[in-house]
Design a protein around this motif. Structure first.
Motif, PDB file in Angstrom:
ATOM      1  N   GLY A 132       0.824  -1.204   0.000  1.00  0.00           N
ATOM      2  CA  GLY A 132       0.000   0.000   0.000  1.00  0.00           C
ATOM      3  C   GLY A 132       0.854   1.249   0.000  1.00  0.00           C
ATOM      4  N   TRP A 133       1.881   1.262   0.840  1.00  0.00           N
ATOM      5  CA  TRP A 133       2.806   2.408   0.887  1.00  0.00           C
ATOM      6  C   TRP A 133       3.586   2.520  -0.427  1.00  0.00           C
ATOM      7  CZ3 TRP A 133       2.249   5.621   4.895  1.00  0.00           C
ATOM      8  CH2 TRP A 133       1.700   5.125   6.077  1.00  0.00           C
ATOM      9  N   ASN A 134       3.978   1.378  -0.995  1.00  0.00           N
ATOM     10  CA  ASN A 134       4.740   1.412  -2.240  1.00  0.00           C
ATOM     11  C   ASN A 134       3.905   1.969  -3.378  1.00  0.00           C
ATOM     12  OD1 ASN A 134       7.071   0.632  -3.984  1.00  0.00           O
ATOM     13  ND2 ASN A 134       5.556  -0.757  -4.863  1.00  0.00           N
ATOM     14  N   ARG A 135       2.638   1.559  -3.456  1.00  0.00           N
ATOM     15  CA  ARG A 135       1.781   2.074  -4.518  1.00  0.00           C
ATOM     16  C   ARG A 135       1.563   3.580  -4.358  1.00  0.00           C
ATOM     17  NH1 ARG A 135      -1.177  -1.217  -8.058  1.00  0.00           N
ATOM     18  NH2 ARG A 135       0.122  -3.034  -8.447  1.00  0.00           N
ATOM     19  N   ARG A 136       1.409   4.028  -3.108  1.00  0.00           N
ATOM     20  CA  ARG A 136       1.214   5.472  -2.911  1.00  0.00           C
ATOM     21  C   ARG A 136       2.505   6.222  -3.254  1.00  0.00           C
ATOM     22  NH1 ARG A 136      -1.037   8.355   2.562  1.00  0.00           N
ATOM     23  NH2 ARG A 136       1.161   8.243   3.141  1.00  0.00           N
ATOM     24  N   ILE A 153       8.356   5.525   0.469  1.00  0.00           N
ATOM     25  CA  ILE A 153       9.363   4.500   0.189  1.00  0.00           C
ATOM     26  C   ILE A 153      10.039   4.062   1.482  1.00  0.00           C
ATOM     27  CG2 ILE A 153      11.617   4.074  -0.868  1.00  0.00           C
ATOM     28  CD1 ILE A 153      10.720   5.857  -3.195  1.00  0.00           C
ATOM     29  N   GLU A 154      10.347   5.017   2.340  1.00  0.00           N
ATOM     30  CA  GLU A 154      10.979   4.691   3.608  1.00  0.00           C
ATOM     31  C   GLU A 154      10.090   3.748   4.418  1.00  0.00           C
ATOM     32  OE1 GLU A 154      13.294   6.873   7.289  1.00  0.00           O
ATOM     33  OE2 GLU A 154      11.928   8.047   6.071  1.00  0.00           O
ATOM     34  N   ARG A 155       8.789   4.018   4.429  1.00  0.00           N
ATOM     35  CA  ARG A 155       7.873   3.157   5.159  1.00  0.00           C
ATOM     36  C   ARG A 155       7.800   1.775   4.520  1.00  0.00           C
ATOM     37  NH1 ARG A 155       6.518   1.793   9.960  1.00  0.00           N
ATOM     38  NH2 ARG A 155       4.402   0.963  10.133  1.00  0.00           N
ATOM     39  N   THR A 156       7.769   1.733   3.189  1.00  0.00           N
ATOM     40  CA  THR A 156       7.751   0.451   2.478  1.00  0.00           C
ATOM     41  C   THR A 156       8.943  -0.404   2.871  1.00  0.00           C
ATOM     42  OG1 THR A 156       6.663   1.492   0.567  1.00  0.00           O
ATOM     43  CG2 THR A 156       7.688  -0.653   0.212  1.00  0.00           C
ATOM     44  N   LEU A 157      10.124   0.201   2.848  1.00  0.00           N
ATOM     45  CA  LEU A 157      11.349  -0.552   3.117  1.00  0.00           C
ATOM     46  C   LEU A 157      11.497  -0.898   4.595  1.00  0.00           C
ATOM     47  CD1 LEU A 157      13.814   1.290   0.708  1.00  0.00           C
ATOM     48  CD2 LEU A 157      12.739  -0.963   0.415  1.00  0.00           C
ATOM     49  N   ALA A 158      10.880  -0.123   5.462  1.00  0.00           N
ATOM     50  CA  ALA A 158      10.880  -0.482   6.881  1.00  0.00           C
ATOM     51  C   ALA A 158      10.084  -1.769   7.088  1.00  0.00           C
ATOM     52  CB  ALA A 158      10.296   0.649   7.718  1.00  0.00           C
ATOM     53  N   LEU A 159       9.010  -1.931   6.293  1.00  0.00           N
ATOM     54  CA  LEU A 159       8.171  -3.119   6.401  1.00  0.00           C
ATOM     55  C   LEU A 159       8.721  -4.289   5.592  1.00  0.00           C
ATOM     56  CD1 LEU A 159       4.754  -1.272   6.051  1.00  0.00           C
ATOM     57  CD2 LEU A 159       5.541  -2.487   8.101  1.00  0.00           C
ATOM     58  N   GLU A 160       9.312  -4.000   4.425  1.00  0.00           N
ATOM     59  CA  GLU A 160       9.865  -5.035   3.558  1.00  0.00           C
ATOM     60  C   GLU A 160      11.169  -4.518   2.933  1.00  0.00           C
ATOM     61  OE1 GLU A 160      11.311  -7.538   2.333  1.00  0.00           O
ATOM     62  OE2 GLU A 160       9.399  -8.592   2.468  1.00  0.00           O
ATOM     63  N   PRO A 161      12.304  -4.730   3.636  1.00  0.00           N
ATOM     64  CA  PRO A 161      13.585  -4.187   3.163  1.00  0.00           C
ATOM     65  C   PRO A 161      14.031  -4.745   1.810  1.00  0.00           C
ATOM     66  CG  PRO A 161      13.723  -4.862   5.468  1.00  0.00           C
ATOM     67  CD  PRO A 161      12.426  -5.391   4.941  1.00  0.00           C
ATOM     68  N   ARG A 162      13.452  -5.860   1.400  1.00  0.00           N
ATOM     69  CA  ARG A 162      13.863  -6.486   0.133  1.00  0.00           C
ATOM     70  C   ARG A 162      12.919  -6.145  -1.015  1.00  0.00           C
ATOM     71  NH1 ARG A 162      14.274 -12.291   3.045  1.00  0.00           N
ATOM     72  NH2 ARG A 162      12.237 -11.495   3.732  1.00  0.00           N
ATOM     73  N   ALA A 166      10.572  -0.729  -4.500  1.00  0.00           N
ATOM     74  CA  ALA A 166      10.799   0.465  -3.682  1.00  0.00           C
ATOM     75  C   ALA A 166      12.261   0.888  -3.733  1.00  0.00           C
ATOM     76  CB  ALA A 166      10.366   0.206  -2.239  1.00  0.00           C
ATOM     77  N   LEU A 167      13.175  -0.086  -3.706  1.00  0.00           N
ATOM     78  CA  LEU A 167      14.596   0.245  -3.812  1.00  0.00           C
ATOM     79  C   LEU A 167      14.900   0.912  -5.151  1.00  0.00           C
ATOM     80  CD1 LEU A 167      16.146  -3.001  -2.263  1.00  0.00           C
ATOM     81  CD2 LEU A 167      16.354  -0.682  -1.333  1.00  0.00           C
ATOM     82  N   SER A 168      14.334   0.379  -6.218  1.00  0.00           N
ATOM     83  CA  SER A 168      14.540   0.984  -7.541  1.00  0.00           C
ATOM     84  C   SER A 168      13.967   2.389  -7.592  1.00  0.00           C
ATOM     85  CB  SER A 168      13.892   0.114  -8.628  1.00  0.00           C
ATOM     86  OG  SER A 168      14.504  -1.147  -8.699  1.00  0.00           O
ATOM     87  N   GLY A 169      12.781   2.558  -7.009  1.00  0.00           N
ATOM     88  CA  GLY A 169      12.178   3.887  -6.982  1.00  0.00           C
ATOM     89  C   GLY A 169      13.026   4.878  -6.215  1.00  0.00           C
ATOM     90  N   LEU A 170      13.559   4.437  -5.071  1.00  0.00           N
ATOM     91  CA  LEU A 170      14.440   5.305  -4.290  1.00  0.00           C
ATOM     92  C   LEU A 170      15.672   5.705  -5.101  1.00  0.00           C
ATOM     93  CD1 LEU A 170      15.609   6.637  -1.749  1.00  0.00           C
ATOM     94  CD2 LEU A 170      16.345   4.361  -0.991  1.00  0.00           C
ATOM     95  N   ALA A 171      16.276   4.725  -5.763  1.00  0.00           N
ATOM     96  CA  ALA A 171      17.480   4.998  -6.548  1.00  0.00           C
ATOM     97  C   ALA A 171      17.196   5.968  -7.696  1.00  0.00           C
ATOM     98  CB  ALA A 171      18.048   3.696  -7.095  1.00  0.00           C
ATOM     99  N   ILE A 172      16.043   5.801  -8.331  1.00  0.00           N
ATOM    100  CA  ILE A 172      15.691   6.685  -9.446  1.00  0.00           C
ATOM    101  C   ILE A 172      15.518   8.115  -8.957  1.00  0.00           C
ATOM    102  CG2 ILE A 172      13.823   7.238 -11.056  1.00  0.00           C
ATOM    103  CD1 ILE A 172      13.518   4.123 -11.351  1.00  0.00           C
TER     104      ILE A 172
END
Length: 216
Positions: A132-136, A153-162, A166-172
């Motif tokens: 849900g956080w990743n889609r938002r 993204i930070e919330r997404t990765l806190a819940l699912e670091p892998r 979300a990692l790709s989105g952060l990097a972009i």
């Protein structure tokens, strides 16, 4: 989460979009975040998933991530990727599943306002649901509201670091904002999880060439 905190603390976490990202930058797209496949089984607008015990599901995820990181077979990697994504989509709530399905359709229709309204409800109803956080985050990114996207993204990765999307989105976002060293590290983290990410592989090659002073 250091890289995220660094970018947010740099003064770009506000609601204003970042102007003039350069002529070589394509407009933000949901594809940048490696979104979920749209061919998941559906019934009346609701994503159909099997209920699973959380501990068993986590154990299965651990197995799948290990297999994905090790396999060199493209077909096997595709199968594993889809299975992981299906688990990501299992919110455990019929209501949230319906809202996610409708938000996905709104994103496809470029109705970002409706998508945000739906996803705002998703993260309130199920704050432990990483997708849900990743889609938002994806919708905020498409609206060029990078600060809000980074927070989600930070919330997404806190819940699912892998979560490689979300990692790709952060990097972009890091790359678009000029934090190329951080972007390179984050793309590499995504590839450690899912070595088959073509866009991340290309980005790493380009960023490493840039760092060496070679034309990308």
């Amino acid at each position: 989460m250091f890289a995220i905190a660094f970018v947010v603390s740099s003064g770009i976490a506000g609601a204003q979009p970042v102007p003039d990202l350069g002529p070589d930058m394509d407009p933000p797209s949901a594809e940048d975040f490696n979104p979920m496949p749209e061919d998941l089984p559906q019934d009346g607008g609701q994503v159909v998933v099997e209920e699973a015990d959380p501990e068993e599901e986590q154990s299965r995820l651990d197995e799948l991530y290990a297999e994905l990181a090790d396999t060199e077979d493209a077909n096997a990697a595709g199968r594993i990727t889809r299975e992981i994504q299906r688990i990501w989509m299992d919110s455990g709530s019929d209501t949230v599943d319906v809202l996610m399905s409708r938000a996905g359709k709104a994103i496809q229709a470029d109705d970002h306002g409706l998508a945000l309204d739906l996803l705002d409800v998703v993260v309130v109803l199920k704050p432990s649901f990483a997708e849900g956080w990743n889609r938002r985050a994806t919708v905020h990114y498409m609206r060029e509201d990078f600060g809000k996207s980074l927070v989600d993204i930070e919330r997404t990765l806190a819940l699912e670091p892998r979560h490689w999307g979300a990692l790709s989105g952060l990097a972009i976002i890091q790359r678009r904002l000029g934090f190329e060293d951080s972007a390179l590290e984050t793309f590499k983290r995504a590839l450690e999880v899912n070595p088959g990410l073509e866009n991340a592989t290309k980005a790493v090659e380009d960023l490493e060439k840039d760092a060496e002073g070679e034309p990308a």
